[in-house]
Design an enzyme around this catalytic site. Structure first.
Site, PDB file in Angstrom:
ATOM      1  N   GLU A 289       3.111   1.763  -8.202  1.00  0.00           N
ATOM      2  CA  GLU A 289       2.633   1.007  -7.220  1.00  0.00           C
ATOM      3  C   GLU A 289       2.981  -0.425  -7.162  1.00  0.00           C
ATOM      4  OE1 GLU A 289      -1.765   1.393  -7.585  1.00  0.00           O
ATOM      5  OE2 GLU A 289      -1.639   3.431  -6.865  1.00  0.00           O
TER       6      GLU A 289
ATOM      7  N   ASP B  85      -4.810  -5.856  -6.104  1.00  0.00           N
ATOM      8  CA  ASP B  85      -3.710  -4.913  -5.401  1.00  0.00           C
ATOM      9  C   ASP B  85      -3.206  -6.487  -4.281  1.00  0.00           C
ATOM     10  OD1 ASP B  85      -4.164  -2.837  -6.555  1.00  0.00           O
ATOM     11  OD2 ASP B  85      -5.527  -1.871  -5.003  1.00  0.00           O
TER      12      ASP B  85
ATOM     13  N   HIS C  85       0.211  -3.301  -7.253  1.00  0.00           N
ATOM     14  CA  HIS C  85      -1.017  -3.139  -8.295  1.00  0.00           C
ATOM     15  C   HIS C  85      -0.573  -4.108  -9.540  1.00  0.00           C
ATOM     16  CE1 HIS C  85      -4.449  -1.476 -10.524  1.00  0.00           C
ATOM     17  NE2 HIS C  85      -3.516  -1.689 -11.442  1.00  0.00           N
TER      18      HIS C  85
ATOM     19  N   HIS D 119      -9.275  -2.106 -12.020  1.00  0.00           N
ATOM     20  CA  HIS D 119     -10.171  -2.566 -11.020  1.00  0.00           C
ATOM     21  C   HIS D 119     -11.453  -2.786 -11.536  1.00  0.00           C
ATOM     22  CE1 HIS D 119      -7.378  -3.284  -7.878  1.00  0.00           C
ATOM     23  NE2 HIS D 119      -6.508  -2.165  -8.321  1.00  0.00           N
TER      24      HIS D 119
HETATM   25  C1  LIG Z   1      -6.064   2.975  -5.250  1.00  0.00           C
HETATM   26  C2  LIG Z   1      -4.958   2.327  -5.658  1.00  0.00           C
HETATM   27  N1  LIG Z   1      -4.866   0.980  -4.918  1.00  0.00           N
HETATM   28  C3  LIG Z   1      -5.064   1.754  -7.174  1.00  0.00           C
HETATM   29  O1  LIG Z   1      -5.639   0.584  -7.338  1.00  0.00           O
HETATM   30  N2  LIG Z   1      -4.757   2.395  -7.960  1.00  0.00           N
HETATM   31  C4  LIG Z   1      -4.612   2.009  -9.505  1.00  0.00           C
HETATM   32  C5  LIG Z   1      -3.906   2.969 -10.247  1.00  0.00           C
HETATM   33  C6  LIG Z   1      -6.204   2.377  -9.894  1.00  0.00           C
HETATM   34  O2  LIG Z   1      -6.992   3.049  -9.226  1.00  0.00           O
HETATM   35  O3  LIG Z   1      -6.580   1.615 -10.864  1.00  0.00           O
HETATM   36 ZN    ZN Z   2      -4.712  -1.230  -7.598  1.00  0.00          ZN
END
Ligand SMILES: C[C@@H](N)C(=O)N[C@H](C)C(=O)O
Ligand code: ZN
Length: 228
Positions: free
Chosen positions: A206, A149, A209, A142
């Site tokens: 997740e 997401d 993601h 990100h």
């Molecule tokens: C916090 C969650 N939405 C997310 O994006 N998790 C992944 C592992 C990240 O932080 O890259």
């Molecule tokens: Zn994410």
């Protein structure tokens, strides 16, 4: 003598004209071609790595940027406004994926896109568990403008059942969790299939993601987008 003079001047005129034409053609075609090539090269390299606002490229997505509200695991609004910034190469792949969903009567809803590194640090303080939040020391995709997401919504804007809410940090969110209804499994599979087909990879823990495959080496960023 008259005939000789006229042949002489005509040949001079012809040679000057042909020389100019040949010369300018050569110069023009070379220059234009090389400028175009250079421009093309620049456009390709710049456009793929630059960050842009997704909605400047497509209005076919639904945005529900959770971290621009208090409705998130931080219980705090950590973005000034709800925008989805990504690198252009991520935008291109995401638009292609969305086109496939649109053909099936669905579209992508986004919960998060590019995330500044400082926000990653805030998240890590609350959930220092790399299964659910990337360690800011290494950085998240990100933070590199290459992760999203997301979920899928139908024509009425209803989210398909994915079995858990977004950012449910528990085993039920995992792609490997099997104690789920057949509908949930089907919906997660659909999301995964189309995203993978368009250059993304999933994260086992997740369901929401997705990382652009080609983003791991991109630089970490910490800018905040303009909200005006
Ligand atoms: C916090 C969650 N939405 C997310 O994006 N998790 C992944 C592992 C990240 O932080 O890259
Ligand atoms: Zn994410």
């Amino acid at each position: 003598m008259k005939l000789f003079k006229s042949i002489f001047y005509t040949s001079i005129l012809l040679s000057v004209f042909s020389c100019k034409t040949a010369n300018s053609n050569t110069i023009n075609s070379n220059n234009i071609a090389s400028i175009k090539t250079n421009e093309k090269k620049q456009t390709i390299s710049v456009s793929d790595t630059v960050f842009e606002n997704l909605t400047d490229h497509s209005k076919d997505f639904i945005l529900e940027m959770k971290y621009a509200t208090n409705d998130n695991f931080l219980n705090s609004k950590v973005y000034d406004c709800a925008s989805c910034y990504l690198r252009i190469k991520t935008i291109k792949s995401l638009i292609k994926a969305n086109e496939e969903f649109l053909k099936k009567g669905y579209r992508i809803k986004l919960f998060d896109c590019y995330r500044p590194l400082d926000v990653q640090k805030k998240m890590w303080k609350i959930v220092p568990n790399a299964t659910y939040v990337a360690n800011p020391k290494r950085g998240s995709i990100h933070n590199r403008g290459g992760a999203v997401d997301i979920t899928i919504v139908d024509k009425q804007g209803n989210e398909l059942d994915m079995g858990t809410k977004f950012d449910h940090f528990g085993p039920e969110s995992s792609h490997l969790f099997t104690k789920l209804s057949s509908d949930v499994i089907k919906n997660r599979k659909l999301l995964k299939k189309i995203m993978i087909k368009n250059g993304f990879e999933s994260l086992d823990s997740e369901w929401w993601h997705y990382n652009l495959k080609d983003a791991k080496k991109d630089a970490l960023s910490n800018f905040s987008w303009n909200c005006n």
